[in-house]
Design an enzyme around this catalytic site. Structure first.
Site, short mmCIF file in Angstrom:
data_model
loop_
_atom_site.label_atom_id
_atom_site.label_comp_id
_atom_site.label_asym_id
_atom_site.label_seq_id
_atom_site.Cartn_x
_atom_site.Cartn_y
_atom_site.Cartn_z
N GLY A 10 0.81 -1.22 0.00
CA GLY A 10 0.00 0.00 0.00
C GLY A 10 0.84 1.26 0.00
CB VAL A 86 -1.92 -5.70 6.39
CG1 VAL A 86 -1.07 -6.80 5.80
CG2 VAL A 86 -1.99 -5.87 7.91
CG PHE A 158 7.44 8.81 12.12
CD1 PHE A 158 6.46 9.19 13.02
CD2 PHE A 158 8.41 7.91 12.54
CE1 PHE A 158 6.45 8.70 14.32
CE2 PHE A 158 8.41 7.41 13.84
CZ PHE A 158 7.43 7.81 14.74
CB CYS A 272 -2.44 8.77 9.61
SG CYS A 272 -1.56 7.58 8.62
CE LYS A 335 0.41 15.98 2.20
NZ LYS A 335 1.39 15.32 3.09
C1 UDX Z 1 0.59 12.20 8.45
C2 UDX Z 1 1.88 12.51 9.24
O1 UDX Z 1 2.36 13.80 8.85
C3 UDX Z 1 2.92 11.43 8.98
O2 UDX Z 1 4.07 11.67 9.78
C4 UDX Z 1 2.32 10.07 9.33
O3 UDX Z 1 3.26 9.05 9.03
C5 UDX Z 1 1.04 9.84 8.55
O4 UDX Z 1 0.12 10.90 8.79
P1 UDX Z 1 -0.20 12.53 5.94
O5 UDX Z 1 -1.56 12.23 6.47
O6 UDX Z 1 0.28 11.81 4.74
O7 UDX Z 1 0.90 12.28 7.07
O8 UDX Z 1 -0.14 14.10 5.58
P2 UDX Z 1 0.08 15.44 6.42
O9 UDX Z 1 1.01 16.29 5.66
O10 UDX Z 1 0.44 15.18 7.82
O11 UDX Z 1 -1.35 16.15 6.35
C6 UDX Z 1 -2.49 15.63 7.01
C7 UDX Z 1 -3.65 16.59 6.84
O12 UDX Z 1 -3.45 17.78 7.58
C8 UDX Z 1 -3.90 17.02 5.40
O13 UDX Z 1 -5.27 17.04 5.14
C9 UDX Z 1 -3.31 18.42 5.37
O14 UDX Z 1 -3.89 19.23 4.37
C10 UDX Z 1 -3.67 18.92 6.75
N1 UDX Z 1 -2.80 20.02 7.21
C11 UDX Z 1 -1.47 19.82 7.37
C12 UDX Z 1 -3.37 21.26 7.53
O15 UDX Z 1 -4.58 21.44 7.41
N2 UDX Z 1 -2.54 22.26 7.99
C13 UDX Z 1 -1.21 22.09 8.15
O16 UDX Z 1 -0.54 23.04 8.59
C14 UDX Z 1 -0.65 20.83 7.82
P1 ADP Z 2 -1.29 1.79 4.28
O1 ADP Z 2 -1.77 3.19 3.98
O2 ADP Z 2 -1.15 1.53 5.76
O3 ADP Z 2 -0.09 1.39 3.51
P2 ADP Z 2 -3.04 0.42 2.41
O4 ADP Z 2 -4.51 0.18 2.59
O5 ADP Z 2 -2.59 1.39 1.39
O6 ADP Z 2 -2.49 0.81 3.86
O7 ADP Z 2 -2.30 -0.97 2.12
C1 ADP Z 2 -2.48 -2.14 2.80
C2 ADP Z 2 -2.32 -3.30 1.82
O8 ADP Z 2 -2.27 -4.52 2.57
C3 ADP Z 2 -3.46 -3.47 0.81
O9 ADP Z 2 -2.93 -3.43 -0.49
C4 ADP Z 2 -4.06 -4.87 1.15
O10 ADP Z 2 -4.46 -5.58 -0.03
C5 ADP Z 2 -2.88 -5.55 1.81
N1 ADP Z 2 -3.23 -6.68 2.68
C6 ADP Z 2 -4.17 -6.72 3.66
N2 ADP Z 2 -4.18 -7.93 4.27
C7 ADP Z 2 -3.21 -8.67 3.67
C8 ADP Z 2 -2.71 -10.01 3.87
N3 ADP Z 2 -3.21 -10.80 4.83
N4 ADP Z 2 -1.71 -10.45 3.05
C9 ADP Z 2 -1.21 -9.63 2.10
N5 ADP Z 2 -1.61 -8.37 1.88
C10 ADP Z 2 -2.61 -7.88 2.65
#
Ligand code: UDX
Ligand code: ADP
Ligand code: UDX
Length: 480
Positions: A10, A86, A158, A272, A335
């Site tokens: 993923g 996963v 992260f 997240c 974003k």
């Molecule tokens: C986040 C964490 O940053 C990352 O460390 C973790 O591993 C996964 O979650 P992500 O969700 O990919 O990453 O993007 P991020 O840049 O953190 O933005 C999250 C949301 O907050 C977005 O919708 C973004 O637009 C919003 N945001 C971010 C704001 O509204 N204002 C800001 O100042 C920063």
């Molecule tokens: P992340 O954002 O945490 O990477 P995703 O949903 O993008 O999560 O990816 C998770 C992936 O894990 C998916 O592609 C899904 O098909 C895979 N997955 C889930 N369960 C299993 C499993 N038991 N074996 C192999 N792949 C799996």
């Protein structure tokens, strides 16, 4: 040659393993997934996720020491180190529904490892999981071990989407948690050696298992809290005439606070933040800490408030109704620089506008029509449970159109909502857009990407989050 297998191809597993393969030519990395379509895409020229720089990394090592496969058992059996990446969706039913993490996928991956393993393994948690998941996984593995020794490590990721490759090349820190036993320490060192191929030693932190697991949830909660804090202040700025950009800048100049992550917005999205905070809340409740749970819950409440406040502004400024009016939505991804729409605030804003019977026309440079229609048809949390997808009602489908051009989306519209901060929106010809719109023409900037004064000169009525209000909006107070 060390062999790594990553279960789950993923957003996290794919880019992370690609970078490990690039930086460690002596390690063979195989990414496996149950989704045949996903693996096929990773093996094609059209990778399944859009991430700047990713194509290049994959091209350099795919077929050399980076492989994508659906032959899960074979590669798990052969690997020395197994990353599990996963999905861990929020539970939608049963105990902890709407809050707790659903560990079904994790558990089935662990049982599969126990079934097929024939040699000792280091199993690494890469997906964000509740604190103490490692312990549960350890139990599954050791109770089914057939004499094989397992070491469980927590190595949370992260990276942020849109900057994943940069983040992986140059991480602020790599965190590795393990058991505080001689075997545990040895496993931590083995994983540390992998990262030491490109990450300076002082940025590789080692802790116990629980600290590593909790640090990931806490880091995301802190980041989300910053956004809810600045968004809460944005509402007060609008009420008082202060400018949130000026306030955030002044606040961020305090070195104890720092300047990053203080952009007011229509709300945070992504796979997240909300999920991890809900998870944190659930863990606090289960541990008899309701005050702590309520503290973090408030971060999500403010985020929901910010989204509904935005919709209320749109509707109230347009004479309290958007029924039958065309509203253009610029940006649907959560974003910029990603095609990901998981938990994007655009979903809630669009649903709010549709609830008031608007006709919406959406343009996003990376999100497909199919994805948008699916997102708008989903219930909360369904995005992470593909089996629950329902078709959209025929009336709702008619009210949503998706275009491949910002000018097409805005043509004939009464209002424009900017919901993602794509760079290209800053360069649009707004005079041209104004000409093609109904009058009065409104712009609601949920990301503070346009200069309100410039647009007012063209003739627009402009609402920008947390900025001094347009005189028009002062006369049309929103229920906020
Ligand atoms: C986040 C964490 O940053 C990352 O460390 C973790 O591993 C996964 O979650 P992500 O969700 O990919 O990453 O993007 P991020 O840049 O953190 O933005 C999250 C949301 O907050 C977005 O919708 C973004 O637009 C919003 N945001 C971010 C704001 O509204 N204002 C800001 O100042 C920063
Ligand atoms: P992340 O954002 O945490 O990477 P995703 O949903 O993008 O999560 O990816 C998770 C992936 O894990 C998916 O592609 C899904 O098909 C895979 N997955 C889930 N369960 C299993 C499993 N038991 N074996 C192999 N792949 C799996
Ligand atoms: C604070 C602000 O720091 C300062 O900028 C403002 O002008 C006045 O208020 P002050 O109250 O003097 O200054 O001290 P500060 O160092 O901020 O500490 C405030 C309280 O927080 C103290 O009780 C301190 O012990 C506590 N604190 C601080 C913590 O518990 N943990 C920390 O990490 C930091």
């Amino acid at each position: 040659m060390v062999k790594i297998c990553c279960i789950g191809a993923g957003y996290v597993g794919g880019p992370t393993m690609a970078v490990i393969a690039l930086k460690c030519p002596a390690i063979e990395v195989v990414v496996v997934d149950i989704s045949v379509a996903r693996i096929a895409a990773w093996n094609s020229d059209q990778l399944p996720i859009y991430e700047p720089g990713l194509d290049d990394v994959v091209k350099q090592c795919r077929g050399r020491n980076l492989f994508f496969s659906t032959d899960i058992e074979k590669h798990v059996r052969e690997a020395d180190i197994i990353f599990v990446s996963v999905n861990t969706p929020t539970k939608t039913r049963g105990l902890g529904a709407g809050k707790a993490a659903d560990l079904t996928y994790w558990e089935s991956a662990a049982r599969m490892i126990a079934d097929v393993a024939k040699s000792d393994k280091i199993v690494v948690e890469k997906s964000t999981v509740p604190v103490k998941t490692a312990e549960a996984i350890e139990k599954i593995l050791t109770h089914n071990s057939k004499g094989i020794r397992y070491q469980i490590l927590s190595n949370p990721e992260f990276l942020a989407e849109g900057t994943a490759i940069q983040d992986l090349f140059n991480p602020d820190r790599v965190l590795i948690g393990g058991r505080e036993t001689p075997e545990g320490r040895k496993a931590v060192q083995a994983l540390k050696q992998v990262y030491a191929n490109w990450v300076p030693e002082d940025r590789i932190l080692t802790t116990n298992l629980w600290s590593a697991e909790l640090s990931k949830l806490a880091a995301n909660a802190f980041l989300a809290q910053r956004i809810s804090s600045v968004n809460a202040i944005s509402a007060l700025c609008e009420a008082t005439g202060a400018n949130v950009a000026e306030v955030a800048y002044a606040v961020g100049k305090d070195s104890r606070i720092g300047p990053k992550f203080l952009n007011a917005s229509v709300g945070f999205g992504g796979s997240c933040f909300q999920k991890d905070i809900l998870n944190l809340v659930y863990i606090c409740e289960c541990n008899g800490l309701p005050e702590v749970a309520n503290y973090w819950k408030q971060v999500i409440k403010i985020n929901d408030y910010q989204k509904s406040r935005f919709v209320n502004r749109v509707v109230s400024s347009m004479f309290n109704t958007v029924a039958g009016k065309k509203i253009a939505v610029l940006g649907f991804a959560f974003k910029k620089d990603t095609g990901d729409t998981r938990e994007t605030p655009a979903i809630d804003v669009c649903k709010g506008l549709l609830g008031d019977k608007a006709k919406i026309s959406i343009y996003d440079p990376q999100v497909t029509e199919d994805q948008i229609q699916r997102d708008l048809a989903m219930n909360k949390f369904d995005w992470d449970h593909p089996v629950h997808l329902q078709p959209m009602s025929p009336t709702a489908v008619k009210a949503v159109s998706v275009t491949w051009d910002a000018y097409e989306a805005t043509k004939g519209a009464h209002g424009v909502c900017i919901l993602t901060e794509w760079d290209e929106f800053r360069k649009l010809d707004f005079a041209k857009i104004y000409e093609s719109m109904q009058k009065p023409a409104f712009i609601f900037d949920g990301r503070n990407v346009v200069d309100p004064e410039e647009l007012r000169e063209i003739g627009f009525i402009v609402y920008s989050i947390g900025k001094p209000l347009d005189p028009w909006l002062k006369d049309m107070p929103a229920v906020v």
